[in-house]
Design a protein around this motif. Structure first.
Motif, PDB file in Angstrom:
ATOM      1  N   TYR A 263      -3.116   4.609   6.623  1.00 19.24           N
ATOM      2  CA  TYR A 263      -3.789   3.924   5.520  1.00 19.24           C
ATOM      3  C   TYR A 263      -3.771   4.871   4.331  1.00 19.24           C
ATOM      4  N   TRP A 264      -3.619   4.313   3.134  1.00 20.06           N
ATOM      5  CA  TRP A 264      -3.387   5.130   1.946  1.00 20.06           C
ATOM      6  C   TRP A 264      -4.479   6.159   1.716  1.00 20.06           C
ATOM      7  N   LEU A 265      -5.741   5.782   1.990  1.00 22.27           N
ATOM      8  CA  LEU A 265      -6.857   6.692   1.727  1.00 22.27           C
ATOM      9  C   LEU A 265      -6.828   7.937   2.613  1.00 22.27           C
ATOM     10  N   GLU A 266      -6.083   7.875   3.687  1.00 24.76           N
ATOM     11  CA  GLU A 266      -6.038   9.022   4.582  1.00 24.76           C
ATOM     12  C   GLU A 266      -5.495  10.258   3.862  1.00 24.76           C
ATOM     13  N   ASP A 267      -4.478  10.050   3.026  1.00 29.07           N
ATOM     14  CA  ASP A 267      -3.873  11.193   2.339  1.00 29.07           C
ATOM     15  C   ASP A 267      -3.019  10.694   1.178  1.00 29.07           C
ATOM     16  N   GLY A 268      -3.686  10.331   0.071  1.00 31.63           N
ATOM     17  CA  GLY A 268      -2.958   9.810  -1.078  1.00 31.63           C
ATOM     18  C   GLY A 268      -1.940  10.784  -1.636  1.00 31.63           C
ATOM     19  N   ASP A 269      -2.262  12.085  -1.602  1.00 30.42           N
ATOM     20  CA  ASP A 269      -1.335  13.084  -2.127  1.00 30.42           C
ATOM     21  C   ASP A 269      -0.042  13.123  -1.311  1.00 30.42           C
ATOM     22  N   ARG A 270      -0.136  12.891  -0.031  1.00 31.52           N
ATOM     23  CA  ARG A 270       1.074  12.886   0.809  1.00 31.52           C
ATOM     24  C   ARG A 270       1.860  11.593   0.642  1.00 31.52           C
ATOM     25  N   PHE A 271       1.142  10.469   0.488  1.00 34.53           N
ATOM     26  CA  PHE A 271       1.838   9.193   0.399  1.00 34.53           C
ATOM     27  C   PHE A 271       2.487   8.961  -0.961  1.00 34.53           C
ATOM     28  N   ALA A 272       1.931   9.531  -2.012  1.00 36.06           N
ATOM     29  CA  ALA A 272       2.441   9.269  -3.367  1.00 36.06           C
ATOM     30  C   ALA A 272       3.940   9.559  -3.494  1.00 36.06           C
ATOM     31  N   PRO A 273       4.418  10.728  -3.078  1.00 37.62           N
ATOM     32  CA  PRO A 273       5.862  10.974  -3.219  1.00 37.62           C
ATOM     33  C   PRO A 273       6.714  10.092  -2.316  1.00 37.62           C
ATOM     34  N   LEU A 274       6.161   9.606  -1.215  1.00 39.78           N
ATOM     35  CA  LEU A 274       6.919   8.702  -0.337  1.00 39.78           C
ATOM     36  C   LEU A 274       7.119   7.346  -1.008  1.00 39.78           C
ATOM     37  N   ILE A 275       6.075   6.891  -1.721  1.00 40.21           N
ATOM     38  CA  ILE A 275       6.203   5.647  -2.487  1.00 40.21           C
ATOM     39  C   ILE A 275       7.159   5.862  -3.655  1.00 40.21           C
ATOM     40  N   ARG A 276       7.038   6.993  -4.326  1.00 42.20           N
ATOM     41  CA  ARG A 276       7.931   7.320  -5.449  1.00 42.20           C
ATOM     42  C   ARG A 276       9.388   7.344  -4.982  1.00 42.20           C
ATOM     43  N   GLU A 277       9.627   7.872  -3.810  1.00 41.58           N
ATOM     44  CA  GLU A 277      10.994   7.905  -3.276  1.00 41.58           C
ATOM     45  C   GLU A 277      11.576   6.496  -3.161  1.00 41.58           C
ATOM     46  N   ILE A 278      10.762   5.535  -2.699  1.00 44.13           N
ATOM     47  CA  ILE A 278      11.221   4.148  -2.578  1.00 44.13           C
ATOM     48  C   ILE A 278      11.520   3.580  -3.958  1.00 44.13           C
ATOM     49  N   VAL A 279      10.624   3.817  -4.914  1.00 44.40           N
ATOM     50  CA  VAL A 279      10.823   3.313  -6.275  1.00 44.40           C
ATOM     51  C   VAL A 279      12.112   3.882  -6.864  1.00 44.40           C
ATOM     52  N   ASP A 280      12.318   5.184  -6.742  1.00 42.07           N
ATOM     53  CA  ASP A 280      13.518   5.818  -7.305  1.00 42.07           C
ATOM     54  C   ASP A 280      14.779   5.305  -6.628  1.00 42.07           C
ATOM     55  N   ASP A 281      14.713   5.117  -5.324  1.00 45.39           N
ATOM     56  CA  ASP A 281      15.884   4.631  -4.595  1.00 45.39           C
ATOM     57  C   ASP A 281      16.254   3.215  -5.024  1.00 45.39           C
ATOM     58  N   LEU A 282      15.249   2.364  -5.189  1.00 48.16           N
ATOM     59  CA  LEU A 282      15.516   1.000  -5.641  1.00 48.16           C
ATOM     60  C   LEU A 282      16.084   0.998  -7.056  1.00 48.16           C
ATOM     61  N   ALA A 283      15.550   1.872  -7.906  1.00 47.48           N
ATOM     62  CA  ALA A 283      16.041   1.936  -9.284  1.00 47.48           C
ATOM     63  C   ALA A 283      17.490   2.404  -9.341  1.00 47.48           C
ATOM     64  N   ARG A 284      17.905   3.225  -8.393  1.00 53.04           N
ATOM     65  CA  ARG A 284      19.299   3.680  -8.338  1.00 53.04           C
ATOM     66  C   ARG A 284      20.230   2.605  -7.782  1.00 53.04           C
ATOM     67  N   ARG A 285      19.750   1.898  -6.769  1.00 55.12           N
ATOM     68  CA  ARG A 285      20.631   0.971  -6.046  1.00 55.12           C
ATOM     69  C   ARG A 285      20.714  -0.410  -6.684  1.00 55.12           C
ATOM     70  N   TYR A 286      19.681  -0.788  -7.411  1.00 59.88           N
ATOM     71  CA  TYR A 286      19.629  -2.139  -7.966  1.00 59.88           C
ATOM     72  C   TYR A 286      19.482  -2.088  -9.483  1.00 59.88           C
ATOM     73  N   ALA A 287      19.640  -3.262 -10.089  1.00 60.56           N
ATOM     74  CA  ALA A 287      19.521  -3.356 -11.551  1.00 60.56           C
ATOM     75  C   ALA A 287      18.051  -3.417 -11.928  1.00 60.56           C
ATOM     76  N   VAL A 288      17.372  -2.279 -11.873  1.00 57.83           N
ATOM     77  CA  VAL A 288      15.949  -2.179 -12.191  1.00 57.83           C
ATOM     78  C   VAL A 288      15.781  -1.570 -13.582  1.00 57.83           C
ATOM     79  N   ASP A 289      14.975  -2.209 -14.394  1.00 56.79           N
ATOM     80  CA  ASP A 289      14.629  -1.692 -15.712  1.00 56.79           C
ATOM     81  C   ASP A 289      13.518  -0.656 -15.535  1.00 56.79           C
ATOM     82  N   ARG A 290      13.831   0.598 -15.745  1.00 56.28           N
ATOM     83  CA  ARG A 290      12.856   1.671 -15.498  1.00 56.28           C
ATOM     84  C   ARG A 290      11.670   1.629 -16.454  1.00 56.28           C
ATOM     85  N   ASP A 291      11.793   0.879 -17.532  1.00 60.86           N
ATOM     86  CA  ASP A 291      10.662   0.733 -18.456  1.00 60.86           C
ATOM     87  C   ASP A 291       9.708  -0.377 -18.028  1.00 60.86           C
ATOM     88  N   ARG A 292      10.081  -1.123 -16.977  1.00 58.23           N
ATOM     89  CA  ARG A 292       9.249  -2.237 -16.532  1.00 58.23           C
ATOM     90  C   ARG A 292       8.983  -2.142 -15.026  1.00 58.23           C
TER      91      ARG A 292
END
Length: 421
Positions: A263-292
């Motif tokens: 659950y996110w509250l267990e360790d937000g500092d640890r989960f944040a970069p894992l979520i960021r990794e997914i966001v960055d990967d999607l932005a690289r692989r798909y036509a994602v507007d990084r400003d939106r």
């Protein structure tokens, strides 16, 4: 007059086990066509209060034209059994298991020639749900569903041929959920992804909406349970952004729903970069507007939405924390998001909660955050009521999933879609 058929057990969904159902003398009446094997699907919808099986579809289209006059609500009866997919520890309990008859409210033939059994369902109705809540784990799990159909009279197919069926339970079908594909990040975090039609992409690409689930939808790794399912079946949080209305407002958006390994509250500092990794990967692989790129979440996910904007102040165009946790829910526990962090948030933020939330008290959390986040907006409801049904006060995410919050005539999805990083 024939007697009702006795119920026989069906094996678990997808096991391909057949259930033979016969009527006295039916074989002779049907000219040897009794016991025709028919697979059926469990048709589900994610309501505001969670997913329910709303109908069964019998794959009879291949048999020929069904005479609708031979179908009544008494032609078939349905029994449903739902059990936990993991063992329940001694002294623990699971809510929403059931073993009961499900009333058939209507029978029809769809455009494919398949017979559809409509089942009684409603918000808050016992029986029919697909999830159970394990109290000791604080987790929703996808229940093992066993549906048994009993046929009480032959069905007439073209040429006045009476037929009885041998049923095989098939898969659970929920078109809204099934539109989200399955993925696992390089770090092992699972997520579901809705992809808009590519033709709708603008010159700079599609927006991306990140939905962060509540505490009940994370994994339970001590039980080896990490399903990548409950995030879309427990509520309409992520699904709302994939509806035709939302897709029009956002001009076609990707929607991603990561699933925490706990659950996110267990360790937000640890989960944040894992979520960021997914966001960055999607932005690289798909036509994602990084400003939106937008982030929204409820309860635990509301906390994590705030956390992401403190850790990555320039990543998101907007943030929508719903009934988010700021103060510890444990007496004397640490502050989850400090006042300094709240004052430092630069991401446009719209907070949502209900005054009668007795899980995450709004004054100490949502209202407090609104008071400190510069320029933030707040929608504070008295109760959570939708379509005449009152839900627990904690469930204010229902309003966001329905694009209800508004300020000066602008609704929350429209506001999000106008923001740019």
């Amino acid at each position: 007059m024939s007697q009702p058929i006795s119920r026989r057990s069906v094996l678990v969904a997808g096991a391909g086990a057949a259930v033979g159902l016969t009527l006295p003398g039916a074989a002779a009446q049907a000219g040897g066509h009794a016991g025709t094997r028919v697979r059926f699907t469990l048709d589900a919808e994610t309501l505001d209060g969670g997913e329910q099986v709303t109908s069964l579809t019998l794959a009879t289209g291949r048999l020929g034209r069904i005479d609708p006059a031979s179908l009544t609500t008494g032609t078939f009866s349905v029994h449903a059994k739902a059990t936990s997919p993991i063992p329940i520890a001694p002294g623990d309990q699971i809510f929403s298991e059931y073993d009961l008859d499900r009333p058939v409210t209507a029978v029809r033939v769809d455009r494919h020639g398949d017979i559809v059994l409509e089942l009684a369902y409603a918000e808050g109705r016992v029986g029919g749900g697909t999830l159970g809540y394990i109290a000791g784990r604080g987790r929703n799990v996808q229940l093992d569903l066993v549906y048994t159909i009993t046929q009480h009279a032959p069905v007439v197919v073209r040429g006045h041929r009476p037929v009885t069926f041998e049923f095989v339970q098939g898969r659970l079908s929920n078109p809204e959920v099934d539109a989200f594909s399955y993925h696992t990040s390089r770090s092992g975090m699972k997520y579901r992804l809705y992809s808009p039609p590519r033709r709708s992409a603008g010159r700079r690409g599609h927006p991306l909406v990140v939905w962060l689930h509540g505490g009940g939808e994370g994994a339970s790794l001590p039980d080896g349970y990490y399903d990548n399912e409950t995030t879309l079946r427990a509520n309409r949080g992520a699904l709302g952004f994939a509806t035709p209305e939302a897709q029009r407002i956002f001009s076609g958006a990707y929607v991603v729903a990561p699933q925490s390994t706990s659950y996110w509250l267990e360790d937000g500092d640890r989960f944040a970069p894992l979520i960021r990794e997914i966001v960055d990967d999607l932005a690289r692989r798909y036509a994602v507007d990084r400003d939106r790129i937008y982030v929204a979440g409820c309860s635990n996910g509301g906390y994590m939405s705030l956390k992401m904007t403190t850790v990555y102040p320039d990543l998101f165009a907007a943030s929508v924390p719903v009934c988010g946790v700021v103060q510890s829910l444990q007496p004397g526990g640490p502050t989850m998001i400090t006042d300094a962090e709240l004052r430092g948030i630069r991401t446009p933020t719209w907070l949502v909660a209900s005054r009668d939330d007795d899980t995450v008290p709004p004054e100490a959390n949502t209202v407090h955050a609104h008071d400190l986040i510069p320029g933030s907006l707040l929608s504070l409801y008295d109760h959570v009521v939708w379509n005449g049904h009152q839900f627990p006060g904690h469930w204010s995410w229902i309003y966001v999933a329905r694009n209800d919050p508004s300020v000066h005539g602008t609704h929350i999805w429209q506001w999000m879609a106008r923001q740019r990083a």
